[in-house]
Design a protein around this motif. Structure first.
Motif, mmCIF file in Angstrom:
data_model
loop_
_atom_site.group_PDB
_atom_site.id
_atom_site.type_symbol
_atom_site.label_atom_id
_atom_site.label_comp_id
_atom_site.label_asym_id
_atom_site.label_seq_id
_atom_site.Cartn_x
_atom_site.Cartn_y
_atom_site.Cartn_z
ATOM 1 N N ALA A 12 -20.035 40.736 -51.771
ATOM 2 C CA ALA A 12 -19.123 40.175 -52.770
ATOM 3 C C ALA A 12 -18.069 39.304 -52.119
ATOM 4 C CB ALA A 12 -18.473 41.297 -53.575
ATOM 5 N N HIS A 13 -17.585 39.731 -50.959
ATOM 6 C CA HIS A 13 -16.622 38.934 -50.194
ATOM 7 C C HIS A 13 -17.391 38.028 -49.250
ATOM 8 C CE1 HIS A 13 -13.189 37.694 -47.893
ATOM 9 N NE2 HIS A 13 -12.379 38.494 -48.561
ATOM 10 N N GLY A 14 -17.044 36.737 -49.257
ATOM 11 C CA GLY A 14 -17.769 35.756 -48.462
ATOM 12 C C GLY A 14 -17.765 36.021 -46.972
ATOM 13 N N HIS A 15 -16.784 36.780 -46.467
ATOM 14 C CA HIS A 15 -16.757 37.096 -45.040
ATOM 15 C C HIS A 15 -18.003 37.848 -44.594
ATOM 16 C CE1 HIS A 15 -12.056 36.797 -44.728
ATOM 17 N NE2 HIS A 15 -12.650 35.632 -44.859
ATOM 18 N N ALA A 16 -18.682 38.499 -45.534
ATOM 19 C CA ALA A 16 -19.877 39.271 -45.190
ATOM 20 C C ALA A 16 -20.931 38.406 -44.519
ATOM 21 C CB ALA A 16 -20.456 39.930 -46.438
ATOM 22 N N PHE A 17 -21.053 37.163 -44.943
ATOM 23 C CA PHE A 17 -22.081 36.286 -44.376
ATOM 24 C C PHE A 17 -21.783 35.970 -42.914
ATOM 25 C CE2 PHE A 17 -22.453 35.735 -48.923
ATOM 26 C CZ PHE A 17 -23.833 35.724 -49.116
ATOM 27 N N VAL A 146 13.590 39.026 -32.967
ATOM 28 C CA VAL A 146 14.608 39.223 -34.004
ATOM 29 C C VAL A 146 14.145 38.732 -35.375
ATOM 30 C CG1 VAL A 146 16.530 39.173 -32.377
ATOM 31 C CG2 VAL A 146 15.740 37.029 -33.395
ATOM 32 N N ALA A 147 13.192 37.780 -35.412
ATOM 33 C CA ALA A 147 12.747 37.251 -36.704
ATOM 34 C C ALA A 147 11.383 36.591 -36.570
ATOM 35 C CB ALA A 147 13.756 36.236 -37.252
ATOM 36 N N VAL A 148 10.639 36.581 -37.678
ATOM 37 C CA VAL A 148 9.342 35.912 -37.731
ATOM 38 C C VAL A 148 9.219 35.197 -39.073
ATOM 39 C CG1 VAL A 148 6.832 36.151 -37.609
ATOM 40 C CG2 VAL A 148 8.285 37.736 -36.320
ATOM 41 N N LYS A 149 8.773 33.949 -39.017
ATOM 42 C CA LYS A 149 8.454 33.200 -40.230
ATOM 43 C C LYS A 149 6.951 32.941 -40.208
ATOM 44 C CE LYS A 149 9.160 28.732 -42.516
ATOM 45 N NZ LYS A 149 9.806 27.392 -42.378
ATOM 46 N N GLY A 150 6.235 33.448 -41.202
ATOM 47 C CA GLY A 150 4.781 33.317 -41.205
ATOM 48 C C GLY A 150 4.255 32.689 -42.474
ATOM 49 N N THR A 151 3.058 32.129 -42.383
ATOM 50 C CA THR A 151 2.378 31.602 -43.564
ATOM 51 C C THR A 151 0.906 31.978 -43.522
ATOM 52 O OG1 THR A 151 1.693 29.453 -42.622
ATOM 53 C CG2 THR A 151 3.897 29.572 -43.593
ATOM 54 N N ASN A 152 0.379 32.272 -44.695
ATOM 55 C CA ASN A 152 -1.065 32.359 -44.902
ATOM 56 C C ASN A 152 -1.319 31.716 -46.255
ATOM 57 O OD1 ASN A 152 -3.581 35.033 -45.030
ATOM 58 N ND2 ASN A 152 -3.780 32.861 -44.679
ATOM 59 N N ARG A 153 -1.229 30.394 -46.237
ATOM 60 C CA ARG A 153 -1.387 29.613 -47.471
ATOM 61 C C ARG A 153 -2.849 29.199 -47.597
ATOM 62 N NH1 ARG A 153 3.364 25.829 -45.315
ATOM 63 N NH2 ARG A 153 1.893 25.997 -43.581
ATOM 64 N N GLY A 154 -3.435 29.429 -48.756
ATOM 65 C CA GLY A 154 -4.843 29.100 -48.925
ATOM 66 C C GLY A 154 -5.133 28.504 -50.282
ATOM 67 N N SER A 155 -6.415 28.304 -50.537
ATOM 68 C CA SER A 155 -6.884 27.843 -51.841
ATOM 69 C C SER A 155 -7.234 29.048 -52.699
ATOM 70 C CB SER A 155 -8.125 26.958 -51.687
ATOM 71 O OG SER A 155 -7.849 25.832 -50.889
ATOM 72 N N ASN A 156 -7.095 28.906 -53.994
ATOM 73 C CA ASN A 156 -7.475 29.970 -54.912
ATOM 74 C C ASN A 156 -8.983 30.203 -54.797
ATOM 75 O OD1 ASN A 156 -8.225 31.514 -57.178
ATOM 76 N ND2 ASN A 156 -6.584 30.647 -58.418
ATOM 77 N N PRO A 157 -9.422 31.423 -54.387
ATOM 78 C CA PRO A 157 -10.853 31.659 -54.199
ATOM 79 C C PRO A 157 -11.631 31.821 -55.491
ATOM 80 C CG PRO A 157 -9.603 33.637 -53.705
ATOM 81 C CD PRO A 157 -8.594 32.562 -53.972
ATOM 82 N N GLY A 158 -10.931 32.047 -56.609
ATOM 83 C CA GLY A 158 -11.611 32.201 -57.885
ATOM 84 C C GLY A 158 -12.447 33.467 -57.941
ATOM 85 N N GLY A 159 -13.390 33.506 -58.887
ATOM 86 C CA GLY A 159 -14.288 34.653 -59.014
ATOM 87 C C GLY A 159 -13.540 35.952 -59.226
ATOM 88 N N TRP A 160 -14.038 37.020 -58.596
ATOM 89 C CA TRP A 160 -13.436 38.341 -58.809
ATOM 90 C C TRP A 160 -12.038 38.453 -58.205
ATOM 91 C CZ3 TRP A 160 -12.020 41.046 -54.528
ATOM 92 C CH2 TRP A 160 -12.679 40.783 -53.324
#
Length: 328
Positions: A12-17, A146-160
């Motif tokens: 179901a999750h594309g990472h499986a492939f 003392v501090a961390v600024k992070g991003t994990n910006r992505g596209s909407n995967p849709g589906g489930w």
């Protein structure tokens, strides 16, 4: 050569492939089956590679697999992991580990009680820039964090992913956990407080697709993560993993996918970024397999998965209440 017998439960999750391809590349691995309720989803793999197919995951668990890789919808992770543990199988489970603290604790307990290991799929630990940053921090090159600024910006995967009954949450759950795991791993500190914003801003009608998660640690350090599905379809790649890690003696900037070529294709109709760095999925799968064959502890545990996902869950509670939530 001793071989590890591995089965895969749900694509179901594309990472499986990607995980499947990595497993197939390892001579010390024998893939003993694929279980997926959707035969069509895995038909090409089954027919091309001659891998046994099971419509019911229980049939796979009844066999002689040593371990299973679970890439089902988020809400099924607990059910499948607990069933695998009770069948005596080690587990690599896709992130987020679960959709509640209680079920993640139950998953961890089931694996412990049945003498099997539970690993959370956090391949971003294997990105070259991330690994180098972790090593530099361990050497004390930037002093105390003392501090961390992070991003994990992505596209909407849709589906489930946009169906809360299957995903358990939107962008905040989907994208907090990767960078939060990296921060937890690098700082080795405990999260004491979460303050967050979650909303629908980019077109996902029924679920959050925008989020900012603020975290305080018991060391006094703090972090903020942009966890949004803010990348349009026209963007050159699916998303990013970045961190600015601020220490008392210096700063480390991490761009996890900076090793890329710009590709212009009339077929795609847009420019794209083609990543040429090390395959983080393959490196993670190798570590999982090596640990089990050597009788060693898996490098990323179920507890690691819980520690990152509980922050995302607290972020939803904070956004709902409009105030910080304590995790102490």
């Amino acid at each position: 050569m001793k071989k590890l017998k591995v089965g895969l439960i749900s694509f179901a999750h594309g990472h499986a492939f990607s995980y499947y391809a990595s497993l197939r590349s390892l001579p010390e691995v024998e893939i003993v089956g694929i279980a997926d309720e959707s035969a069509e989803r895995v038909r090409q793999l089954v027919e091309r590679d001659g891998v046994p197919y099971f419509g019911d995951y229980r049939q796979l668990l009844a066999g002689d697999a040593d371990a299973v890789v679970i890439c089902a919808e988020n809400v099924r992770h607990a059910e499948l992991t607990i069933a695998a543990a009770q069948a005596g199988k080690h587990v690599l489970c896709e992130k987020p580990l679960g959709i509640s603290v209680a079920e993640m604790e139950a998953m961890i307990a089931a694996c412990r009680e049945n003498g099997v290991q539970l690993m959370t799929a956090f391949p971003c630990r294997y990105l070259p820039a991330v690994a180098e940053a972790k090593a530099a921090i361990a050497r004390g090159e930037i002093g105390e964090i003392v501090a961390v600024k992070g991003t994990n910006r992505g596209s909407n995967p849709g589906g489930w992913f946009v169906d809360r009954e299957l995903s358990g949450g939107g962008a905040v759950l989907d994208h907090t956990v990767h960078v939060m795991d990296l921060i937890n791993w690098m700082l080795g500190a405990k999260v004491s407080e979460v303050y967050a914003y979650a909303a629908t801003r980019f077109g996902a009608a029924e679920i959050d697709d925008a989020g900012l998660v603020h975290v305080k640690f018991d060391t006094g350090a703090f972090a903020v993560i942009d966890t949004s599905w803010s990348r349009p379809r026209s963007f050159p790649t699916w998303g990013d993993v970045t961190m600015e890690i601020i220490g008392t003696d210096g700063v480390i900037s991490v761009d996890g996918f900076a090793q890329k070529n710009e590709v212009y294709s009339d077929g795609d109709g847009k420019g794209t970024w083609s990543y040429w760095g090390d395959d983080m999925d393959e490196l993670m799968i190798r570590d999982f397999v090596r640990a089990l064959l050597d009788g060693a502890a898996v490098p990323v545990t179920g507890e690691d998965g819980l520690r990152s996902a509980e922050v995302a869950l607290a972020a939803y509670e904070s956004s709902k209440l409009g105030q910080p939530v304590s995790l102490a």
